[in-house]
Design an enzyme around this catalytic site. Structure first.
Site, PDB file in Angstrom:
ATOM      1  N   SER A 142     118.610  40.054  14.734  1.00 53.39           N
ATOM      2  CA  SER A 142     120.075  39.764  14.752  1.00 53.39           C
ATOM      3  C   SER A 142     120.474  38.360  15.225  1.00 53.39           C
ATOM      4  O   SER A 142     119.444  37.847  15.591  1.00 53.39           O
ATOM      5  CB  SER A 142     120.433  40.820  15.769  1.00 53.39           C
ATOM      6  OG  SER A 142     121.898  40.352  16.256  1.00 53.39           O
ATOM      7  N   TYR A 155     120.324  44.631  24.033  1.00 52.18           N
ATOM      8  CA  TYR A 155     119.979  44.447  22.694  1.00 52.18           C
ATOM      9  C   TYR A 155     119.483  43.303  22.269  1.00 52.18           C
ATOM     10  O   TYR A 155     118.437  42.952  21.366  1.00 52.18           O
ATOM     11  CB  TYR A 155     121.700  44.570  22.178  1.00 52.18           C
ATOM     12  CG  TYR A 155     121.710  44.468  20.494  1.00 52.18           C
ATOM     13  CD1 TYR A 155     121.531  45.499  19.642  1.00 52.18           C
ATOM     14  CD2 TYR A 155     122.095  43.427  19.968  1.00 52.18           C
ATOM     15  CE1 TYR A 155     121.354  45.440  18.263  1.00 52.18           C
ATOM     16  CE2 TYR A 155     122.147  43.210  18.500  1.00 52.18           C
ATOM     17  CZ  TYR A 155     121.802  44.446  17.728  1.00 52.18           C
ATOM     18  OH  TYR A 155     122.022  44.207  16.418  1.00 52.18           O
TER      19      TYR A 155
END
Ligand SMILES: NC(=O)c1ccc[n+]([C@@H]2O[C@H](COP(=O)([O-])OP(=O)(O)OC[C@H]3O[C@@H](n4cnc5c(N)ncnc54)[C@H](O)[C@@H]3O)[C@@H](O)[C@H]2O)c1
Length: 252
Positions: A142, A155
């Site tokens: 990401s 995350y």
């Protein structure tokens, strides 16, 4: 080299980036093993790709459980005897709370799905690929796995770890015919992101402002990149974490 009759496992294929990639790979003639915890989405993807003329089946799996990961690998080998491509993609985003407002259960859940699920996947899939002499893996990181960002500390930690997994696997196994790359998408309009921004509307406005191209990415754009990386068109690309984010992280 042709992609016809090759076999891909795609995790998180019941939605978003996984589903779009399943469709794009099916257009290349690749048979698709759909892995997801969500039965409805998984079966929907199977129907979508079968319409494109390839073989496909769904294996309901919670990727945070090692034995369930081993099961999807075993079932694929039973049916096809090979795994050519692996899109190791299932993941969750978390609540968007600041780290000190996040409870330990949420931290553990994100790590267990995003990181442990990805590690288990590579552990079992690469073993089969190497037995067969080659294979190509794309892990989903990401932009939060490339730069630091607020509201996504756990995350971000898991997605940075995906980069380490990707590069270090290459150090050990490229010589035996394995390619492992990662993608680092910026905000992309999938159900996960829509749900996250619905809960945190100010963050959507902020995110779009911060992207030089002034829009979110699309699942189809990501699927195109993953398909390129998985197949032999990218034969000499290995250990990369490729950003697909409209210029977002490069201008931070
Ligand atoms: N959409 C974005 O903006 C974006 C940006 C960067 C990275 N990512 C990453 O891309 C990946 C896919 O996300 P998406 O945006 O397509 O989200 P999505 O929610 O649309 O799809 C994720 C899929 O993963 C499945 N899943 C969740 N937990 C699972 C589990 N324990 N076991 C098996 N399957 C599980 C869900 O059921 C869902 O079908 C994730 O790893 C995410 O972190 C997304």
């Amino acid at each position: 080299m042709t992609t016809k009759n090759k076999v891909a496992i795609i995790t998180g294929a019941g939605s978003g980036l996984g589903q779009a990639t399943a469709v794009r790979m099916a257009e290349e003639g690749v048979n698709i093993v759909v892995v997801d915890v969500n039965e409805k989405g998984g079966n929907e993807t199977v129907e979508m790709v079968k319409k494109l003329g390839v073989d496909s089946f769904f294996i309901k799996t919670d990727v945070s459980k090692a034995e369930e990961v081993k099961n999807y690998v075993d079932k694929t080998v039973e049916k096809y005897g090979q795994i050519d491509y692996f899109f190791n993609n299932a993941g969750i985003s978390g609540s968007g709370k600041y780290f000190l407002d996040t409870d330990v259960e949420e931290i553990e859940k994100i790590v267990q799905i995003n990181l442990m699920g990805a590690l288990y996947g590579v552990r079992y899939v690469a073993e089969v690929m190497l037995k067969n002499g080659s294979g190509s893996i794309v892990n989903t990181a990401s932009s939060a796995g490339v730069i630091g960002q607020d509201s996504v500390v756990t995350y971000s930690a898991t997605k940075h770890a995906i980069a380490g997994l990707t590069k270090s696997m290459v150090a050990e196994y490229a010589k035996e015919g394995l390619r492992v790359n990662a993608i680092a998408p910026g905000p992309t309009e999938t159900p996960m992101v829509k749900a996250f921004y619905e809960a945190n509307p100010a963050m959507k406005e902020n995110a779009t402002k911060g992207i030089p191209q002034k829009r979110l990415g699309t699942p189809e754009e990501v699927a195109e990149l993953v398909t390129f990386l998985l197949t032999s068109k990218a034969e000499y690309i290995n250990g990369e974490v490729i950003r697909i984010d409209g210029g977002f992280t490069n201008t931070k």
